[in-house]
Write a protein that holds these residues in place. Structure first.
Motif, short mmCIF file in Angstrom:
data_model
loop_
_atom_site.label_atom_id
_atom_site.label_comp_id
_atom_site.label_asym_id
_atom_site.label_seq_id
_atom_site.Cartn_x
_atom_site.Cartn_y
_atom_site.Cartn_z
N VAL A 1 -7.73 -8.21 -7.70
CA VAL A 1 -8.20 -9.11 -6.67
C VAL A 1 -7.42 -10.42 -6.66
O VAL A 1 -7.13 -10.99 -5.61
N GLY A 2 -7.04 -10.91 -7.88
CA GLY A 2 -6.31 -12.17 -7.96
C GLY A 2 -5.02 -12.12 -7.15
O GLY A 2 -4.72 -13.01 -6.36
N ASN A 3 -4.26 -11.04 -7.33
CA ASN A 3 -3.00 -10.90 -6.59
C ASN A 3 -3.24 -10.82 -5.09
O ASN A 3 -2.49 -11.36 -4.29
N PHE A 4 -4.28 -10.10 -4.74
CA PHE A 4 -4.60 -9.94 -3.31
C PHE A 4 -4.94 -11.30 -2.70
O PHE A 4 -4.43 -11.67 -1.63
N LEU A 5 -5.79 -12.06 -3.39
CA LEU A 5 -6.20 -13.37 -2.85
C LEU A 5 -5.00 -14.29 -2.72
O LEU A 5 -4.86 -15.01 -1.72
N LEU B 1 -6.04 -0.28 -2.74
CA LEU B 1 -4.88 -1.11 -3.09
C LEU B 1 -5.33 -2.34 -3.88
O LEU B 1 -4.74 -2.68 -4.91
N ILE B 2 -6.40 -2.99 -3.42
CA ILE B 2 -6.89 -4.19 -4.10
C ILE B 2 -7.32 -3.84 -5.53
O ILE B 2 -7.01 -4.56 -6.48
N PRO C 1 -17.41 -10.48 -13.08
CA PRO C 1 -16.40 -11.05 -12.19
C PRO C 1 -15.15 -10.17 -12.16
O PRO C 1 -14.72 -9.69 -13.18
N PHE C 2 -14.63 -9.99 -10.99
CA PHE C 2 -13.39 -9.23 -10.82
C PHE C 2 -12.21 -9.95 -11.47
O PHE C 2 -11.25 -9.36 -11.90
N GLY D 1 0.83 -1.21 0.00
CA GLY D 1 0.00 0.00 0.00
C GLY D 1 0.86 1.25 0.00
O GLY D 1 1.95 1.27 0.55
N THR D 2 0.33 2.31 -0.64
CA THR D 2 1.04 3.58 -0.59
C THR D 2 0.43 4.43 0.52
O THR D 2 -0.64 4.10 1.06
N ASN D 3 1.09 5.52 0.83
CA ASN D 3 0.61 6.38 1.90
C ASN D 3 -0.82 6.86 1.62
O ASN D 3 -1.11 7.31 0.53
N ARG D 4 -1.68 6.74 2.60
CA ARG D 4 -3.09 7.14 2.52
C ARG D 4 -3.88 6.38 1.45
O ARG D 4 -4.83 6.89 0.86
#
Ligand code: HEM
Ligand code: SF4
Ligand code: SF4
Length: 406
Positions: A364-368, A358-359, A387-388, A349-352
């Motif tokens: 979403v694939g990378n996050f999961l 971020l997702i 679908p995401f 994540g970047t600041n604020r």
């Protein structure tokens, strides 16, 4: 304005009308507090100039805590000296918002003695907010609150005070014990609440059912929303009673968003496999319909109000989670998940940047993958539409063959 030294023609207009007026309340508080009197003058200028006369930022706090006090300084201290420092203390609210009148009086005394005589019950985050004190009074105000049993809540780049709906304390629709879970999480994350180490704020809100009386799904980074897994319970006798009062087909069946209900020959049926648990039918006929008996919660991620990017609702991360306060391992699962989400957000994540942003940025694939969850059909941006994530890589060879055949 009556009773204050400032002329406030614009604010005076807001006192007209049938409804309670915040201006009248401000005036009442100003009778006891010159600083709140100046607040009124400053506010009038904001309406006149069409700009807020507050400076954002600036440090205010109590020793040992990096969060919990929101510093507010005005840009016109010469004209309104009382607003030079007009800080807000966030006080950790009681789960379900139950207070004794005695404790409220004691809190009000602290507010009168050390602040501008104004409370906010409850801030959009959920906390009690005591408004209008100076840094030099912060320590004493805080000490007095802790002696009453209240701790500070969260602010800044820290966890916000976890909050919940009234849940099983008063509401028959609660699918899990929102109060117990919120209390448990609040105690667990004292450090994250009081000492900012995040990229930005993070909110956890626990709603007992999809009515979501605290709007958890709309504004908290992690929403825990009670749902049931089995079928909606139907009492046909009560359905018949409702049929005498209103048109069930018109007002309930036809308004079901997935059209999974039917009312024919005086009998109501539901195709529960297509029910999205919107609560519409249960809200309309509470005596006839009730949530199922296999109760748990759905975990959603990434909601927020506008800031860096526009508003977004959370999307489903875990469709059904068997949260049960008697089983500590259920809470352990949740805490493990929260830790993985925070690690990911901390790393990328970047600041604020809120976790939902971020997702959106990384996908979403990378996050999961990072948090070790498999993609599921429930994880769609708009139900039944979009679908995401792409599922091709998860198809097994047989499915691919079927796919080719058409
Ligand atoms: C141009 C002026 C302002 C802007 C654009 C602004 C923007 C915002 C936004 C977007 C939030 C919600 C963030 C979120 O939940 O994701 C927020 C919350 C808040 N703002 Fe402001 N704000 C402004 C002025 C002020 C002023 C003047 C004060 C106090 C004197 C203030 C006090 C607060 C507080 C206490 C919250 C947190 C409420 C809660 O979560 O309980 N803000 N602000
Ligand atoms: S969110 Fe549901 S369970 Fe919680 S108070 Fe509202 S209706 Fe009741
Ligand atoms: S809860 Fe909503 S989706 Fe489910 S049957 Fe009732 S109206 Fe339809």
């Amino acid at each position: 304005m009556a009773g204050t030294k400032h002329k406030t023609p614009l604010l005076d207009d807001l006192k007209e009308g049938k409804w309670p007026s915040f201006v009248k309340e401000l005036e009442r508080a100003a009778q006891k507090s010159p600083r709140t009197e100046d607040l009124i003058g400053l506010l009038e200028n904001s309406y006149r100039d069409h700009v807020p006369h507050w400076k954002h930022g600036g440090m205010a706090g109590v020793r040992g805590y990096g969060a919990g006090i929101v510093g507010r300084f005005s840009d016109s201290p010469e004209d309104f000296p009382g607003t030079q420092e007009y800080h807000t203390a966030r006080i950790n609210q009681i789960e379900g918002f139950f207070y004794t009148s005695d404790i409220l009086r004691k809190l009000a005394d602290i507010c009168d003695e050390h602040a501008g005589g104004l409370f906010n019950f409850h801030g959009s985050t959920g906390d009690i907010q005591i408004l209008g004190f100076k840094q030099e009074e912060a320590e004493e105000l805080f000490q007095k609150c802790t002696h009453l049993g209240f701790d500070l809540g969260g602010s800044g780049s820290a966890l916000r005070t976890p909050s919940c709906c009234v849940g099983p304390a008063r509401c028959e629709w609660a699918n899990y014990d929102t109060l117990h879970l919120t209390d448990n999480l609040t105690r667990e994350y004292q450090n994250e609440l009081h000492r900012p180490t995040f990229n930005y704020k993070f909110k956890i809100k626990c709603a007992g059912c999809p009515n979501d009386c605290i709007a958890s799904g709309a504004r908290s980074d992690l929403s825990i929303v009670g749902v049931w897994k089995d079928n909606i319970r139907i009492d046909q006798k009560e359905v018949a009673e409702y049929a005498k009062k209103f048109d069930i087909k018109k007002y309930v069946v036809d308004k079901c968003p997935t059209h999974c209900m039917d009312y024919t020959d005086g009998k109501l049926t539901i195709d529960d496999s297509n029910c999205v648990k919107c609560m519409h039918c249960i809200n309309s006929m509470p005596k006839a319909l009730r949530p199922g008996l296999e109760k748990g919660a759905q975990i959603r991620i990434g909601a927020k109000v506008p800031m860096v990017q526009g508003p977004r609702l959370g999307f489903i991360l875990i469709p059904f989670y068997d949260v049960n306060k008697d089983k500590e391992e259920d809470y352990a699962f949740l805490k493990d998940l929260i830790q993985k989400i925070w690690d990911f957000w901390d790393e990328y994540g970047t600041n604020r940047e809120r976790v939902g942003e971020l997702i959106q940025r990384v996908g979403v694939g990378n996050f999961l993958e990072a948090i070790g969850l498999d993609p599921l059909p429930e994880m769609v941006e708009y139900p039944r539409a979009n679908p995401f994530i792409k599922f091709e890589e998860y198809l097994v060879p047989d499915d691919e063959e079927e796919g080719k055949e058409g």
